[in-house]
Design a protein around this motif. Sequence first.
Motif, mmCIF file in Angstrom:
data_model
loop_
_atom_site.group_PDB
_atom_site.id
_atom_site.type_symbol
_atom_site.label_atom_id
_atom_site.label_comp_id
_atom_site.label_asym_id
_atom_site.label_seq_id
_atom_site.Cartn_x
_atom_site.Cartn_y
_atom_site.Cartn_z
ATOM 1 N N MET A 1 0.773 -1.441 0.012
ATOM 2 C CA MET A 1 0.242 -0.049 0.436
ATOM 3 C C MET A 1 0.763 1.137 -0.220
ATOM 4 O O MET A 1 1.760 1.519 0.451
ATOM 5 C CB MET A 1 -0.245 0.468 1.059
ATOM 6 C CG MET A 1 -1.706 0.932 1.198
ATOM 7 S SD MET A 1 -2.792 1.763 2.323
ATOM 8 C CE MET A 1 -3.469 0.546 3.356
ATOM 9 N N GLY A 2 0.592 2.144 -1.185
ATOM 10 C CA GLY A 2 1.071 3.139 -0.771
ATOM 11 C C GLY A 2 0.838 4.518 0.168
ATOM 12 O O GLY A 2 -0.784 4.730 -0.167
ATOM 13 N N THR A 3 1.308 5.886 -0.082
ATOM 14 C CA THR A 3 0.457 6.861 1.217
ATOM 15 C C THR A 3 1.149 8.176 0.433
ATOM 16 O O THR A 3 2.139 8.326 -0.468
ATOM 17 C CB THR A 3 0.894 7.313 2.980
ATOM 18 O OG1 THR A 3 0.766 5.360 3.248
ATOM 19 C CG2 THR A 3 0.155 8.273 2.744
ATOM 20 N N ILE A 4 -0.191 9.075 0.169
ATOM 21 C CA ILE A 4 -0.001 10.613 -0.415
ATOM 22 C C ILE A 4 0.427 11.419 1.178
ATOM 23 O O ILE A 4 -0.997 11.256 1.327
ATOM 24 C CB ILE A 4 -0.791 10.608 -1.728
ATOM 25 C CG1 ILE A 4 -0.973 9.839 -2.835
ATOM 26 C CG2 ILE A 4 -0.711 12.125 -2.196
ATOM 27 C CD1 ILE A 4 -2.093 10.045 -3.877
ATOM 28 N N VAL A 5 1.507 12.154 0.880
ATOM 29 C CA VAL A 5 1.578 12.794 2.160
ATOM 30 C C VAL A 5 1.551 14.518 1.271
ATOM 31 O O VAL A 5 2.522 14.715 0.137
ATOM 32 C CB VAL A 5 2.019 12.417 3.082
ATOM 33 C CG1 VAL A 5 2.975 13.679 3.469
ATOM 34 C CG2 VAL A 5 2.588 11.514 3.308
ATOM 35 N N CYS A 6 1.450 15.420 2.265
ATOM 36 C CA CYS A 6 1.217 16.386 1.815
ATOM 37 C C CYS A 6 3.265 16.709 1.993
ATOM 38 O O CYS A 6 3.264 17.029 2.791
ATOM 39 C CB CYS A 6 0.372 17.988 2.321
ATOM 40 S SG CYS A 6 0.278 19.355 1.740
ATOM 41 N N GLN A 7 3.216 18.154 0.905
ATOM 42 C CA GLN A 7 4.716 18.218 0.942
ATOM 43 C C GLN A 7 5.379 19.416 2.012
ATOM 44 O O GLN A 7 5.966 19.886 2.428
ATOM 45 C CB GLN A 7 5.842 18.086 -0.182
ATOM 46 C CG GLN A 7 5.604 19.418 -0.940
ATOM 47 C CD GLN A 7 6.277 19.297 -1.988
ATOM 48 O OE1 GLN A 7 6.951 18.371 -2.952
ATOM 49 N NE2 GLN A 7 5.837 20.398 -3.234
ATOM 50 N N ALA A 8 3.896 20.009 2.566
ATOM 51 C CA ALA A 8 3.970 21.073 2.796
ATOM 52 C C ALA A 8 3.182 21.053 4.376
ATOM 53 O O ALA A 8 3.990 21.336 4.900
ATOM 54 C CB ALA A 8 3.168 22.693 2.238
ATOM 55 N N CYS A 9 2.405 20.977 4.482
ATOM 56 C CA CYS A 9 1.768 20.246 6.135
ATOM 57 C C CYS A 9 2.376 19.628 6.609
ATOM 58 O O CYS A 9 1.849 18.828 7.881
ATOM 59 C CB CYS A 9 0.947 20.698 6.403
ATOM 60 S SG CYS A 9 -0.532 20.208 4.877
ATOM 61 N N GLU A 10 2.683 17.831 5.122
ATOM 62 C CA GLU A 10 2.920 16.715 6.049
ATOM 63 C C GLU A 10 1.498 15.420 7.112
ATOM 64 O O GLU A 10 1.572 14.568 7.213
ATOM 65 C CB GLU A 10 4.100 16.554 7.168
ATOM 66 C CG GLU A 10 5.422 16.939 6.776
ATOM 67 C CD GLU A 10 6.581 16.240 7.652
ATOM 68 O OE1 GLU A 10 6.408 15.671 8.484
ATOM 69 O OE2 GLU A 10 7.669 17.046 7.253
ATOM 70 N N ALA A 11 0.375 16.415 5.540
ATOM 71 C CA ALA A 11 -1.330 15.762 6.664
ATOM 72 C C ALA A 11 -1.167 14.746 5.383
ATOM 73 O O ALA A 11 -0.742 14.666 3.928
ATOM 74 C CB ALA A 11 -1.949 16.632 5.971
ATOM 75 N N THR A 12 -1.474 13.594 5.622
ATOM 76 C CA THR A 12 -2.170 12.419 5.233
ATOM 77 C C THR A 12 -3.455 12.904 3.584
ATOM 78 O O THR A 12 -4.268 13.763 3.989
ATOM 79 C CB THR A 12 -2.253 10.981 5.820
ATOM 80 O OG1 THR A 12 -1.568 10.817 6.140
ATOM 81 C CG2 THR A 12 -2.338 10.416 4.981
ATOM 82 N N ILE A 13 -3.140 12.896 2.935
ATOM 83 C CA ILE A 13 -3.940 12.961 1.565
ATOM 84 C C ILE A 13 -4.983 11.565 1.108
ATOM 85 O O ILE A 13 -6.205 11.675 0.585
ATOM 86 C CB ILE A 13 -2.866 13.600 -0.011
ATOM 87 C CG1 ILE A 13 -2.073 15.179 0.768
ATOM 88 C CG2 ILE A 13 -4.289 13.540 -0.711
ATOM 89 C CD1 ILE A 13 -1.647 15.685 -0.068
ATOM 90 N N GLY A 14 -3.990 10.876 0.548
ATOM 91 C CA GLY A 14 -4.613 9.384 -0.054
ATOM 92 C C GLY A 14 -3.906 8.337 0.653
ATOM 93 O O GLY A 14 -2.291 8.256 1.184
ATOM 94 N N TYR A 15 -4.272 7.635 0.197
ATOM 95 C CA TYR A 15 -3.541 6.041 0.307
ATOM 96 C C TYR A 15 -4.034 5.144 -2.059
ATOM 97 O O TYR A 15 -5.030 5.686 -2.143
ATOM 98 C CB TYR A 15 -4.593 4.850 0.743
ATOM 99 C CG TYR A 15 -4.147 5.351 2.192
ATOM 100 C CD1 TYR A 15 -2.970 5.424 3.479
ATOM 101 C CD2 TYR A 15 -5.158 6.094 2.868
ATOM 102 C CE1 TYR A 15 -2.980 5.351 4.395
ATOM 103 C CE2 TYR A 15 -5.066 6.899 4.381
ATOM 104 C CZ TYR A 15 -3.947 6.388 4.864
ATOM 105 O OH TYR A 15 -3.991 7.149 6.104
ATOM 106 N N PHE A 16 -3.065 4.833 -2.018
ATOM 107 C CA PHE A 16 -3.157 4.066 -3.198
ATOM 108 C C PHE A 16 -2.716 2.128 -3.313
ATOM 109 O O PHE A 16 -1.933 2.022 -2.600
ATOM 110 C CB PHE A 16 -2.650 4.589 -4.916
ATOM 111 C CG PHE A 16 -0.944 4.191 -4.238
ATOM 112 C CD1 PHE A 16 -0.160 3.850 -4.538
ATOM 113 C CD2 PHE A 16 -0.577 6.288 -3.051
ATOM 114 C CE1 PHE A 16 1.125 4.372 -4.473
ATOM 115 C CE2 PHE A 16 0.380 6.338 -3.100
ATOM 116 C CZ PHE A 16 1.493 5.282 -3.722
#
Length: 41
Positions: A1-16
């Motif tokens: 499983m992969g995770t998409i993270v915001c590079q500015a605030c490091e919030a989790t955006i989604g999964y793939f």
Amino acid sequence: MGTIVCQACEATIGYFEDEKVTTLYGKCDCCEHDNEGEERE
């Protein structure tokens, strides 16, 4: 499983789905709108 993270605030955006554990960096909606507002002013 992969995770998409915001590079500015490091919030989790989604999964793939992925064979390996992966982290991708992007920008969340909050950070994109803040950056656009700063550029216009």
